[in-house]
Design a protein around this motif. Structure first.
Motif, PDB file in Angstrom:
ATOM      1  N   TYR A  50       0.853  -1.182   0.000  1.00 17.24           N
ATOM      2  CA  TYR A  50       0.000   0.000   0.000  1.00 17.24           C
ATOM      3  C   TYR A  50       0.890   1.232   0.000  1.00 17.24           C
ATOM      4  CZ  TYR A  50      -3.444   3.357   1.895  1.00 17.24           C
ATOM      5  OH  TYR A  50      -4.269   4.433   2.117  1.00 17.24           O
ATOM      6  N   ASN A  51       0.832   2.009  -1.077  1.00 17.84           N
ATOM      7  CA  ASN A  51       1.660   3.206  -1.207  1.00 17.84           C
ATOM      8  C   ASN A  51       0.783   4.421  -1.463  1.00 17.84           C
ATOM      9  OD1 ASN A  51       4.292   1.958  -1.044  1.00 17.84           O
ATOM     10  ND2 ASN A  51       3.791   1.030  -3.005  1.00 17.84           N
ATOM     11  N   PRO A  52       0.205   4.960  -0.414  1.00 18.50           N
ATOM     12  CA  PRO A  52      -0.752   6.056  -0.604  1.00 18.50           C
ATOM     13  C   PRO A  52      -0.111   7.334  -1.126  1.00 18.50           C
ATOM     14  CG  PRO A  52      -0.294   5.750   1.729  1.00 18.50           C
ATOM     15  CD  PRO A  52       0.379   4.623   1.006  1.00 18.50           C
ATOM     16  N   ASP A  53       1.216   7.456  -1.026  1.00 16.91           N
ATOM     17  CA  ASP A  53       1.880   8.695  -1.429  1.00 16.91           C
ATOM     18  C   ASP A  53       2.334   8.691  -2.874  1.00 16.91           C
ATOM     19  OD1 ASP A  53       3.378   8.570   1.791  1.00 16.91           O
ATOM     20  OD2 ASP A  53       1.703   9.824   1.145  1.00 16.91           O
ATOM     21  N   THR A  54       2.187   7.578  -3.545  1.00 22.50           N
ATOM     22  CA  THR A  54       2.634   7.508  -4.935  1.00 22.50           C
ATOM     23  C   THR A  54       1.495   7.918  -5.860  1.00 22.50           C
ATOM     24  OG1 THR A  54       4.096   5.677  -4.399  1.00 22.50           O
ATOM     25  CG2 THR A  54       3.548   5.984  -6.721  1.00 22.50           C
ATOM     26  N   PRO A  55       1.697   8.972  -6.668  1.00 21.59           N
ATOM     27  CA  PRO A  55       0.607   9.417  -7.563  1.00 21.59           C
ATOM     28  C   PRO A  55       0.315   8.359  -8.617  1.00 21.59           C
ATOM     29  CG  PRO A  55       2.631  10.608  -8.038  1.00 21.59           C
ATOM     30  CD  PRO A  55       2.909   9.779  -6.840  1.00 21.59           C
ATOM     31  N   ILE A  56      -0.933   7.944  -8.712  1.00 21.78           N
ATOM     32  CA  ILE A  56      -1.254   6.807  -9.583  1.00 21.78           C
ATOM     33  C   ILE A  56      -1.877   7.222 -10.908  1.00 21.78           C
ATOM     34  CG2 ILE A  56      -1.509   5.194  -7.663  1.00 21.78           C
ATOM     35  CD1 ILE A  56      -4.561   5.467  -7.993  1.00 21.78           C
ATOM     36  N   ASP A 109     -25.458  24.689   2.916  1.00 21.40           N
ATOM     37  CA  ASP A 109     -25.154  23.911   1.702  1.00 21.40           C
ATOM     38  C   ASP A 109     -24.121  22.838   2.021  1.00 21.40           C
ATOM     39  OD1 ASP A 109     -25.060  27.108   0.079  1.00 21.40           O
ATOM     40  OD2 ASP A 109     -26.758  25.702   0.158  1.00 21.40           O
ATOM     41  N   PHE A 110     -23.142  23.219   2.809  1.00 20.56           N
ATOM     42  CA  PHE A 110     -22.094  22.272   3.183  1.00 20.56           C
ATOM     43  C   PHE A 110     -22.657  21.190   4.088  1.00 20.56           C
ATOM     44  CE2 PHE A 110     -17.981  20.691   3.764  1.00 20.56           C
ATOM     45  CZ  PHE A 110     -17.711  20.509   5.108  1.00 20.56           C
ATOM     46  N   GLN A 111     -23.541  21.575   4.982  1.00 18.48           N
ATOM     47  CA  GLN A 111     -24.163  20.606   5.883  1.00 18.48           C
ATOM     48  C   GLN A 111     -24.928  19.547   5.088  1.00 18.48           C
ATOM     49  OE1 GLN A 111     -26.301  22.289   9.207  1.00 18.48           O
ATOM     50  NE2 GLN A 111     -27.555  20.456   9.463  1.00 18.48           N
ATOM     51  N   THR A 112     -25.643  19.967   4.084  1.00 16.32           N
ATOM     52  CA  THR A 112     -26.388  19.024   3.231  1.00 16.32           C
ATOM     53  C   THR A 112     -25.424  18.042   2.563  1.00 16.32           C
ATOM     54  OG1 THR A 112     -28.042  20.728   2.778  1.00 16.32           O
ATOM     55  CG2 THR A 112     -27.983  18.834   1.281  1.00 16.32           C
ATOM     56  N   TYR A 113     -24.326  18.570   2.081  1.00 10.89           N
ATOM     57  CA  TYR A 113     -23.313  17.737   1.413  1.00 10.89           C
ATOM     58  C   TYR A 113     -22.735  16.721   2.393  1.00 10.89           C
ATOM     59  CZ  TYR A 113     -18.581  16.707  -0.266  1.00 10.89           C
ATOM     60  OH  TYR A 113     -17.416  16.079  -0.615  1.00 10.89           O
ATOM     61  N   VAL A 114     -22.385  17.172   3.585  1.00 10.98           N
ATOM     62  CA  VAL A 114     -21.782  16.279   4.584  1.00 10.98           C
ATOM     63  C   VAL A 114     -22.774  15.195   5.008  1.00 10.98           C
ATOM     64  CG1 VAL A 114     -20.905  16.154   6.946  1.00 10.98           C
ATOM     65  CG2 VAL A 114     -20.118  17.967   5.426  1.00 10.98           C
ATOM     66  N   ASP A 115     -24.019  15.603   5.254  1.00 16.89           N
ATOM     67  CA  ASP A 115     -25.031  14.645   5.720  1.00 16.89           C
ATOM     68  C   ASP A 115     -25.295  13.559   4.691  1.00 16.89           C
ATOM     69  OD1 ASP A 115     -27.108  17.014   7.591  1.00 16.89           O
ATOM     70  OD2 ASP A 115     -25.253  15.945   8.105  1.00 16.89           O
ATOM     71  N   GLN A 116     -25.154  13.931   3.445  1.00 12.21           N
ATOM     72  CA  GLN A 116     -25.369  12.980   2.360  1.00 12.21           C
ATOM     73  C   GLN A 116     -24.321  11.860   2.401  1.00 12.21           C
ATOM     74  OE1 GLN A 116     -24.601  14.877  -1.330  1.00 12.21           O
ATOM     75  NE2 GLN A 116     -25.704  13.405  -2.569  1.00 12.21           N
ATOM     76  N   ILE A 117     -23.116  12.210   2.765  1.00 14.98           N
ATOM     77  CA  ILE A 117     -22.022  11.237   2.771  1.00 14.98           C
ATOM     78  C   ILE A 117     -21.915  10.539   4.125  1.00 14.98           C
ATOM     79  CG2 ILE A 117     -19.523  10.958   2.565  1.00 14.98           C
ATOM     80  CD1 ILE A 117     -19.543  13.464   0.768  1.00 14.98           C
ATOM     81  N   PHE A 118     -22.018  11.315   5.180  1.00 16.96           N
ATOM     82  CA  PHE A 118     -21.778  10.773   6.521  1.00 16.96           C
ATOM     83  C   PHE A 118     -23.099  10.400   7.193  1.00 16.96           C
ATOM     84  CE2 PHE A 118     -17.234  11.399   7.044  1.00 16.96           C
ATOM     85  CZ  PHE A 118     -16.955  12.241   5.986  1.00 16.96           C
ATOM     86  N   ASN A 119     -23.752   9.398   6.597  1.00 15.19           N
ATOM     87  CA  ASN A 119     -24.985   8.887   7.193  1.00 15.19           C
ATOM     88  C   ASN A 119     -24.625   7.713   8.092  1.00 15.19           C
ATOM     89  OD1 ASN A 119     -24.120   7.305   5.088  1.00 15.19           O
ATOM     90  ND2 ASN A 119     -26.156   6.849   4.318  1.00 15.19           N
ATOM     91  N   GLY A 120     -23.903   7.982   9.146  1.00 13.29           N
ATOM     92  CA  GLY A 120     -23.364   6.945  10.023  1.00 13.29           C
ATOM     93  C   GLY A 120     -21.855   7.126  10.121  1.00 13.29           C
ATOM     94  N   GLU A 121     -21.281   6.407  11.075  1.00 15.92           N
ATOM     95  CA  GLU A 121     -19.844   6.507  11.296  1.00 15.92           C
ATOM     96  C   GLU A 121     -19.097   5.962  10.068  1.00 15.92           C
ATOM     97  OE1 GLU A 121     -18.727   7.774  14.124  1.00 15.92           O
ATOM     98  OE2 GLU A 121     -16.577   7.392  13.978  1.00 15.92           O
ATOM     99  N   LYS A 122     -18.139   6.732   9.574  1.00 18.98           N
ATOM    100  CA  LYS A 122     -17.415   6.320   8.371  1.00 18.98           C
ATOM    101  C   LYS A 122     -15.921   6.250   8.644  1.00 18.98           C
ATOM    102  CE  LYS A 122     -21.061   6.496   5.653  1.00 18.98           C
ATOM    103  NZ  LYS A 122     -21.648   5.279   5.081  1.00 18.98           N
ATOM    104  N   VAL A 123     -15.253   5.446   7.828  1.00 16.06           N
ATOM    105  CA  VAL A 123     -13.796   5.410   7.804  1.00 16.06           C
ATOM    106  C   VAL A 123     -13.376   5.654   6.355  1.00 16.06           C
ATOM    107  CG1 VAL A 123     -13.585   3.880   9.781  1.00 16.06           C
ATOM    108  CG2 VAL A 123     -13.727   2.907   7.488  1.00 16.06           C
ATOM    109  N   TYR A 124     -12.074   5.791   6.129  1.00 19.52           N
ATOM    110  CA  TYR A 124     -11.635   6.117   4.777  1.00 19.52           C
ATOM    111  C   TYR A 124     -10.255   5.545   4.507  1.00 19.52           C
ATOM    112  CZ  TYR A 124      -8.653   9.623   7.001  1.00 19.52           C
ATOM    113  OH  TYR A 124      -7.709  10.242   7.779  1.00 19.52           O
ATOM    114  N   THR A 125      -9.961   5.455   3.228  1.00 19.49           N
ATOM    115  CA  THR A 125      -8.590   5.190   2.801  1.00 19.49           C
ATOM    116  C   THR A 125      -8.212   6.298   1.824  1.00 19.49           C
ATOM    117  OG1 THR A 125      -9.254   3.811   0.924  1.00 19.49           O
ATOM    118  CG2 THR A 125      -8.897   2.706   3.018  1.00 19.49           C
ATOM    119  N   VAL A 126      -6.923   6.573   1.712  1.00 22.12           N
ATOM    120  CA  VAL A 126      -6.469   7.643   0.815  1.00 22.12           C
ATOM    121  C   VAL A 126      -5.514   7.088  -0.226  1.00 22.12           C
ATOM    122  CG1 VAL A 126      -6.674   9.504   2.475  1.00 22.12           C
ATOM    123  CG2 VAL A 126      -4.533   8.291   2.286  1.00 22.12           C
ATOM    124  N   GLN A 127      -5.495   7.755  -1.352  1.00 22.72           N
ATOM    125  CA  GLN A 127      -4.510   7.424  -2.387  1.00 22.72           C
ATOM    126  C   GLN A 127      -4.202   8.707  -3.148  1.00 22.72           C
ATOM    127  OE1 GLN A 127      -2.821   4.422  -3.253  1.00 22.72           O
ATOM    128  NE2 GLN A 127      -1.695   6.016  -4.325  1.00 22.72           N
TER     129      GLN A 127
END
Lengths: 318, 114
Positions: A50-56, A109-127
């Protein structure tokens, strides 16, 4: 003879006593350090693919500078935690001003955007996707906390992909979200003749597209038709060095400027941020000055009742 | 530990799952329970007794593991396993496991509760 040899050895040691002692001490230190390193169990980092810092998104891309990796990850975590905790103000404060103005003019507007994605506890991965100048584009995959659920009741993992950009600004690291990168003012992209004045005002850059704000002033007493949704979309194109992109706008979107009126409109083109080909200009393939509507077309598809019909290009690069 | 350092990442992840299942096989439920994610425990097995009851009912006495598929999302690994009863007394179970490695031999596990 043996006596001579012994005498010579004795004199040698006596003459170089200090140097010999120093030499022996150095040897001793080297030995001890070697023994220590042999037996000390260094905490190796587990190997990973897993190399999250390498631009893919590019085969040979600019890497994220080492001194920025930690601040970038810290900011992503801070933003993500704020969204999970529904601390909208805090998350909003981490955004760039451009991002706020263009995507979320109000906190609601931002609250609507966040609520749409964070409908419950979330985790993430980055690349890391791509880096240019002081902007670092990342892909986030956002999904439910699968360690907490064990994917119970799910056939497979579902996730949402978000493209975010980290901006290393004079005021520290900020981010933009939802694929948004920045807005640029455009100078010197002007066309003017006796009939019309067209200017490209600004460019909204997003990861997958470029949207130009264009202003057109119709100087004539006729209707000016720039875009007819019933015809091919290559009426307006984005000129790159190596190719041309047709406008993406809503299929029912005509662009008509009334006599002596000014209209501002947006033109959207597919263009990925990581593409190296530069946007050189916008080409209007058919400026049609019409006596009256509706437009009548002949068998070849040419509009009749047209006073003038010509093409212009607005260049954005000198 | 040195064995783990000589393994590839995928091999290590499989080893961690095997370790968890070997604790079950050896009736060492406390050790198995301690490997589980805290939120997962809160959601499904608030007490070790609940976990022990679940494990005794579900898993066979002697376990054969067949790895069907392994996916990764960043640092999360999702494994699809067939858990086979070596004695043939219980039906084969297909179960998903989630593994998150913090360091060598330091990991968190959860699984699909079936």
């Amino acid at each position: 003879m043996l006596l001579d040899l012994r005498l010579k050895i004795y004199q040698f040691f006596k003459k170089n006593k200090n140097k010999i002692i120093i030499f022996l001490i150095i040897i001793g230190i080297i030995y001890l350090v070697n023994q220590y390193l042999k037996h000390y169990d260094f905490q190796a980092i587990p190997s990973t693919t897993y190399n999250p810092d390498t631009p893919i998104m590019v085969t040979e891309g600019e890497e994220v500078p080492s001194n920025l990796k930690e601040p970038i990850y810290a900011l992503i975590e801070e933003y993500f935690d704020a969204c999970n905790e529904k601390d909208y103000e805090k998350a909003y404060s981490l955004l760039t001003e451009d991002c706020k103005q263009d995507l979320f003019p109000e906190l609601d507007d931002f609250q609507t955007y966040v609520d749409q994605i964070f409908n419950g506890e979330k985790v993430y991965t980055v690349q890391n996707y791509y880096n240019e100048e002081d902007k670092y584009v990342y892909r986030l995959r956002i999904f439910e906390d699968i360690l907490a659920t064990g994917l119970t009741g799910e056939d497979e993992l579902g996730y949402r992909t978000e493209v975010i950009t980290m901006h290393n600004t004079g005021e520290g690291m900020k981010l933009s979200v939802n694929g948004y990168i920045e807005r640029q003012e455009i100078d010197l992209a002007i066309y003017e003749d006796d009939n019309v004045r067209i200017t490209i005002e600004s460019l909204k850059k997003e990861y997958e597209k470029e949207t130009y704000t264009v202003k057109a002033y119709n100087k004539t007493e006729y209707q000016l038709l720039l875009m007819d949704h019933t015809m091919n979309r290559d009426q307006i194109t984005l000129q790159l060095n190596a190719e041309v992109r047709v406008v993406k706008n809503n299929v029912n979107n005509d662009i008509i400027i009334s006599p002596s009126e000014t209209e501002e409109f947006e033109l959207e083109f597919t263009k990925y941020y990581h593409e190296t080909d530069i946007s050189r200009g916008i080409h209007f393939n058919a400026l049609r000055f019409i006596k009256s509507f509706p437009i009548v077309y002949d068998e070849e598809g040419n509009p009749q009742n047209t006073i003038e019909n010509y093409a212009v290009t607005l260049n954005m690069q000198e | 530990m040195n064995d783990l350092k000589n393994m590839t990442e995928k091999e290590r992840i499989k080893t961690y799952v095997s370790k968890y299942l070997s604790y079950i096989e050896n009736l060492d439920y406390e050790k198995a329970y301690n490997l589980l994610d805290d939120n997962f425990k809160q959601n499904y097995f608030k007490t070790i007794e609940e976990f022990e009851t679940y494990a005794k009912n579900l898993y066979p006495d002697i376990i054969i593991v067949e790895y069907e598929e392994m996916q990764r999302q960043g640092k999360y690994f999702i494994l699809y396993l067939n858990i086979v009863d070596a004695l043939g007394e219980k039906e084969t179970i297909t179960q998903k496991f989630i593994v998150y490695e913090l360091d060598y031999n330091d990991f968190i596990i959860s699984f699909e509760v079936i």
